[in-house]
Design a protein around this motif. Sequence first.
Motif, PDB file in Angstrom:
ATOM      1  N   THR A   1       0.824  -1.212   0.000  1.00  0.00           N
ATOM      2  CA  THR A   1       0.000   0.000   0.000  1.00  0.00           C
ATOM      3  C   THR A   1       0.854   1.256   0.000  1.00  0.00           C
ATOM      4  O   THR A   1       0.623   2.189  -0.783  1.00  0.00           O
ATOM      5  CB  THR A   1      -0.929  -0.001   1.225  1.00  0.00           C
ATOM      6  N   VAL A   2       1.860   1.285   0.866  1.00  0.00           N
ATOM      7  CA  VAL A   2       2.680   2.488   1.043  1.00  0.00           C
ATOM      8  C   VAL A   2       3.683   2.674  -0.090  1.00  0.00           C
ATOM      9  O   VAL A   2       3.816   3.765  -0.659  1.00  0.00           O
ATOM     10  CB  VAL A   2       3.407   2.429   2.405  1.00  0.00           C
ATOM     11  N   MET A   3       4.409   1.604  -0.425  1.00  0.00           N
ATOM     12  CA  MET A   3       5.485   1.710  -1.408  1.00  0.00           C
ATOM     13  C   MET A   3       5.014   1.506  -2.842  1.00  0.00           C
ATOM     14  O   MET A   3       5.684   1.958  -3.780  1.00  0.00           O
ATOM     15  CB  MET A   3       6.591   0.695  -1.090  1.00  0.00           C
ATOM     16  N   GLY A   4       3.900   0.804  -3.012  1.00  0.00           N
ATOM     17  CA  GLY A   4       3.420   0.525  -4.357  1.00  0.00           C
ATOM     18  C   GLY A   4       2.263   1.401  -4.769  1.00  0.00           C
ATOM     19  O   GLY A   4       2.372   2.224  -5.680  1.00  0.00           O
ATOM     20  N   VAL A   5       1.152   1.291  -4.057  1.00  0.00           N
ATOM     21  CA  VAL A   5      -0.073   1.981  -4.470  1.00  0.00           C
ATOM     22  C   VAL A   5       0.067   3.491  -4.351  1.00  0.00           C
ATOM     23  O   VAL A   5      -0.216   4.235  -5.295  1.00  0.00           O
ATOM     24  CB  VAL A   5      -1.275   1.470  -3.652  1.00  0.00           C
ATOM     25  N   VAL A   6       0.506   3.970  -3.188  1.00  0.00           N
ATOM     26  CA  VAL A   6       0.592   5.423  -2.969  1.00  0.00           C
ATOM     27  C   VAL A   6       1.581   6.064  -3.929  1.00  0.00           C
ATOM     28  O   VAL A   6       1.290   7.104  -4.542  1.00  0.00           O
ATOM     29  CB  VAL A   6       0.967   5.728  -1.508  1.00  0.00           C
ATOM     30  N   THR A   7       2.755   5.473  -4.080  1.00  0.00           N
ATOM     31  CA  THR A   7       3.765   6.081  -4.959  1.00  0.00           C
ATOM     32  C   THR A   7       3.286   6.126  -6.404  1.00  0.00           C
ATOM     33  O   THR A   7       3.501   7.119  -7.107  1.00  0.00           O
ATOM     34  CB  THR A   7       5.092   5.317  -4.881  1.00  0.00           C
ATOM     35  N   VAL A   8       2.618   5.080  -6.853  1.00  0.00           N
ATOM     36  CA  VAL A   8       2.126   5.053  -8.234  1.00  0.00           C
ATOM     37  C   VAL A   8       1.020   6.089  -8.428  1.00  0.00           C
ATOM     38  O   VAL A   8       1.042   6.864  -9.403  1.00  0.00           O
ATOM     39  CB  VAL A   8       1.619   3.643  -8.601  1.00  0.00           C
ATOM     40  N   LEU A   9       0.059   6.115  -7.527  1.00  0.00           N
ATOM     41  CA  LEU A   9      -1.057   7.049  -7.682  1.00  0.00           C
ATOM     42  C   LEU A   9      -0.586   8.504  -7.669  1.00  0.00           C
ATOM     43  O   LEU A   9      -0.968   9.299  -8.532  1.00  0.00           O
ATOM     44  CB  LEU A   9      -2.084   6.832  -6.563  1.00  0.00           C
ATOM     45  N   VAL A  10       0.255   8.845  -6.702  1.00  0.00           N
ATOM     46  CA  VAL A  10       0.713  10.234  -6.576  1.00  0.00           C
ATOM     47  C   VAL A  10       1.590  10.626  -7.753  1.00  0.00           C
ATOM     48  O   VAL A  10       1.398  11.675  -8.385  1.00  0.00           O
ATOM     49  CB  VAL A  10       1.451  10.436  -5.245  1.00  0.00           C
ATOM     50  N   SER A  11       2.558   9.796  -8.061  1.00  0.00           N
ATOM     51  CA  SER A  11       3.512  10.154  -9.113  1.00  0.00           C
ATOM     52  C   SER A  11       2.848  10.218 -10.476  1.00  0.00           C
ATOM     53  O   SER A  11       3.091  11.151 -11.256  1.00  0.00           O
ATOM     54  CB  SER A  11       4.669   9.143  -9.147  1.00  0.00           C
ATOM     55  N   TYR A  12       1.967   9.257 -10.780  1.00  0.00           N
ATOM     56  CA  TYR A  12       1.378   9.230 -12.114  1.00  0.00           C
ATOM     57  C   TYR A  12       0.353  10.346 -12.289  1.00  0.00           C
ATOM     58  O   TYR A  12       0.215  10.901 -13.391  1.00  0.00           O
ATOM     59  CB  TYR A  12       0.740   7.874 -12.396  1.00  0.00           C
ATOM     60  N   ALA A  13      -0.366  10.675 -11.218  1.00  0.00           N
ATOM     61  CA  ALA A  13      -1.302  11.793 -11.301  1.00  0.00           C
ATOM     62  C   ALA A  13      -0.560  13.105 -11.564  1.00  0.00           C
ATOM     63  O   ALA A  13      -0.967  13.903 -12.422  1.00  0.00           O
ATOM     64  CB  ALA A  13      -2.111  11.896 -10.008  1.00  0.00           C
ATOM     65  N   LEU A  14       0.533  13.330 -10.857  1.00  0.00           N
ATOM     66  CA  LEU A  14       1.339  14.528 -11.088  1.00  0.00           C
ATOM     67  C   LEU A  14       1.953  14.511 -12.478  1.00  0.00           C
ATOM     68  O   LEU A  14       1.980  15.530 -13.180  1.00  0.00           O
ATOM     69  CB  LEU A  14       2.446  14.628 -10.033  1.00  0.00           C
ATOM     70  N   PHE A  15       2.451  13.358 -12.877  1.00  0.00           N
ATOM     71  CA  PHE A  15       3.077  13.207 -14.189  1.00  0.00           C
ATOM     72  C   PHE A  15       2.094  13.578 -15.297  1.00  0.00           C
ATOM     73  O   PHE A  15       2.413  14.393 -16.183  1.00  0.00           O
ATOM     74  CB  PHE A  15       3.553  11.765 -14.336  1.00  0.00           C
ATOM     75  N   ARG A  16       0.895  13.029 -15.247  1.00  0.00           N
ATOM     76  CA  ARG A  16      -0.106  13.310 -16.275  1.00  0.00           C
ATOM     77  C   ARG A  16      -0.560  14.770 -16.227  1.00  0.00           C
ATOM     78  O   ARG A  16      -0.779  15.416 -17.259  1.00  0.00           O
ATOM     79  CB  ARG A  16      -1.297  12.384 -16.117  1.00  0.00           C
ATOM     80  N   GLY A  17      -0.700  15.292 -15.018  1.00  0.00           N
ATOM     81  CA  GLY A  17      -1.105  16.683 -14.897  1.00  0.00           C
ATOM     82  C   GLY A  17      -0.083  17.637 -15.483  1.00  0.00           C
ATOM     83  O   GLY A  17      -0.439  18.608 -16.174  1.00  0.00           O
ATOM     84  N   LEU A  18       1.184  17.370 -15.246  1.00  0.00           N
ATOM     85  CA  LEU A  18       2.234  18.236 -15.780  1.00  0.00           C
ATOM     86  C   LEU A  18       2.325  18.141 -17.296  1.00  0.00           C
ATOM     87  O   LEU A  18       2.575  19.144 -17.975  1.00  0.00           O
ATOM     88  CB  LEU A  18       3.580  17.867 -15.142  1.00  0.00           C
TER      89      LEU A  18
END
Length: 360
Positions: free
Chosen positions: A111-128
């Motif tokens: 949850t911490v190392m996989g799900v959270v990092t993917v959700l946060v990073s990919y959302a920011l990545f797509r937004g940028l």
Amino acid sequence: MHVPDGFINAPVSVAAGAAAVAAVAVSLKGARRELDERTAPLAGLVAAFIFAVQMLNFPVAAGTSGHLLGGALAAILVGPYTGVLCVSVVLLMQGVLFADGGLTALGVNITVMGVVTVLVSYALFRGLLKVLPGSRRSVTVAAFVGALVSVPASAAAFTLIYAVGGTTDVPVGKVLTAMVGVHVLIGIGEALITAATVGAVIAVRPDLVHGARGLTAPLKLRVDGELVDAPAAPAAPAPAEEPAPAAARSTRAVWATGLVAALVLAGFVSFYASANPDGLEKVAADQGIDAKADQYEHATADSPLADYGVKDVDDARLSGGLAGVIGVGATVAVGTGVFWAVRRRRAEDAGAPATAAREG
């Protein structure tokens, strides 16, 4: 940031495990849309590469080190659903073979190392990418920012879980400040590794980078001090033998290069990694989070590969190198098997309607 047994109580660990199972189930279904015959083996390679780079702890502050989490890297290279699966495979192999990360805390770690990092990073990545110019450099910049923010976000997620189910009585505010503070520094290393890797792949095979799909950068001309789109070039007659389109090009060279890099990193470079405790270990020791962890012995503490060394091999360099090579091999084998199975399920699902139509 591998959470060991004993940091989080049993009820919350079970709840985190259920959340992780649900996330993996959703990701297995979503990965069918991301994987094809080219990207399935590459996803296994990404998992093995993350395993290798996680062995390379780098110093970030006095007496503290950090290592790649890998969620941002995996999500950008092979897609967010597949990225969650990549990190989950790595964490499973580390916990079972190397006694790294508690097995009762596996759900917390996913949850911490996989799900959270993917959700946060990919959302920011797509937004940028929506606001940055459509160029390869923008992909690298967005990857850097997404990776940077994903690490302290992961630290904050651990703190939230600790606030609900921590086994020691430490003020949550102190834990949050310490965790986020040190993981901002670790995030810089994560961002540099992620941006460098994504940049290297996109420079030679942009068609293999999930986050760069559909990337177009039209040629610009400066006219009277302003940039304007260049006129389309006239169509040239087709040569007798046209080169294969990017989608049809072989991935063998990329796969072989990536595997060799992972083996070298895990089998040789890892010997020179920082021996200092990582961010979570340091904060746990300083704040007393680990006060009850000694009561728990890891379920695979007797593994012949525990603590990233081969049992009965006395030479530290050789023992660690062999363990790293075995880990890379096992991770790429298991990861590739999982992703080929997902890919095959996609093919079966795609063929089902056609079969039903013919039978009707």
